[in-house]
Write an enzyme that holds these catalytic residues in place. Structure first.
Site, PDB file in Angstrom:
ATOM      1  N   TYR A   1      30.335  22.179  -1.713  1.00 29.58           N
ATOM      2  CA  TYR A   1      30.296  21.507  -3.193  1.00 29.58           C
ATOM      3  C   TYR A   1      28.935  21.872  -3.721  1.00 29.58           C
ATOM      4  O   TYR A   1      28.597  22.375  -4.671  1.00 29.58           O
ATOM      5  CB  TYR A   1      30.174  20.128  -2.935  1.00 29.58           C
TER       6      TYR A   1
ATOM      7  N   SER B   1      24.543  19.053 -10.641  1.00 32.37           N
ATOM      8  CA  SER B   1      24.400  17.762  -9.697  1.00 32.37           C
ATOM      9  C   SER B   1      23.201  18.067  -9.057  1.00 32.37           C
ATOM     10  O   SER B   1      22.755  19.175  -9.075  1.00 32.37           O
ATOM     11  CB  SER B   1      25.719  17.731  -8.687  1.00 32.37           C
TER      12      SER B   1
END
Length: 257
Positions: free
Chosen positions: A161, A148
């Protein structure tokens, strides 16, 4: 040998984790359209069955793999059973993941362990299992990991995250150098702001949504199908000498400030 790039996946077997919806399903559809046999994975038999049926309706060869990838104890026997039933995957796409949007102050130890285990440790463990099977069967394997842009960037209120995603970026490189001499490559895709079910709350947030959209040079959210080209390329013969690379697909989000 043809000089034309070869993006066909004919004869390949691809496992995409978390592929009943979102980016995982988009990649599964693209792989099916490119000639691969596809393994649809999810925790819920009904959702897996529906995705497999949808693939079949479009003429694609799809197989179910009902397994909670985050269940580390159950992962090995489930993967072994899959290999015996369907075959050893040539391509493994690490896509499954969860998102717990909390500040570090608000995050509990249980939150940290859950997210790291599902998003990072589960992928690392599955890589170990799959790599061993690829080597045993002398496959020219492909690992493709959905990292990501959050692996390089961070946002207040979302502390865990980015740690997991940066760990996945490290895993991409570790697999690349460990198995490259076996003909197995490892690469990643770092998606930006895609309009998936997981991002629905952020996209619809009256304050954060416009901020995210305004930062993107293309001024829009990506459609899940727009991940397909990168995923097919990295799995194809045309990427035979691409190893340890992370391809950013974010519309330019991560180059702006």
């Amino acid at each position: 040998m043809s000089d034309a790039p070869d993006f066909s996946l004919k004869g390949k077997l691809a496992l995409i984790t978390g592929s009943t919806q979102g980016l995982g399903l988009a990649i599964a559809r693209a792989y099916g359209a490119s000639g691969a046999r596809v393994i649809i994975n999810g925790r819920h038999a009904g959702r897996v069955g529906a995705a497999v049926a949808g693939m079949a309706d479009n003429g694609h060869d799809a197989h179910p793999f009902v397994c909670d990838i985050g269940d580390l104890a159950g992962q090995a026997p489930a993967f072994q059973e899959l290999c015996e039933r369907t075959g050893v995957p040539d391509i493994v796409v690490h896509n499954v993941g969860i998102r717990i949007r909390k500040s570090l102050e608000d995050a509990t130890l249980a939150d940290m362990l859950e997210l790291i285990n599902v998003d990072l440790i589960a992928a690392l463990h599955l890589s170990k299992l799959a790599a061993a099977a690829m080597v045993e069967h002398r496959l020219q394997g492909r690992f493709i990991t959905l990292t990501s842009i959050a692996g390089e960037l961070a946002r207040p209120g979302d502390a865990i995250y980015p740690v997991a995603k940066q760990g996945l970026a490290g895993m991409v490189r570790a697999l690349a150098v460990e198995y490259g001499n076996q003909g197995i490559t490892s690469n990643g895709i770092a998606p930006g702001t895609f309009a998936t079910e997981t991002n629905a709350s952020l996209a619809n947030d009256p304050i954060k949504g416009p901020i995210v959209l305004g930062r993107n040079p293309m001024a829009r959210w990506a459609h899940p199908s727009e991940i397909a080209g990168a995923a097919v390329f990295l799995a194809s013969p045309s990427a035979s000498y691409v190893n340890g690379h992370i391809l950013v697909v974010d519309g330019g989000f991560s180059i702006t400030f």
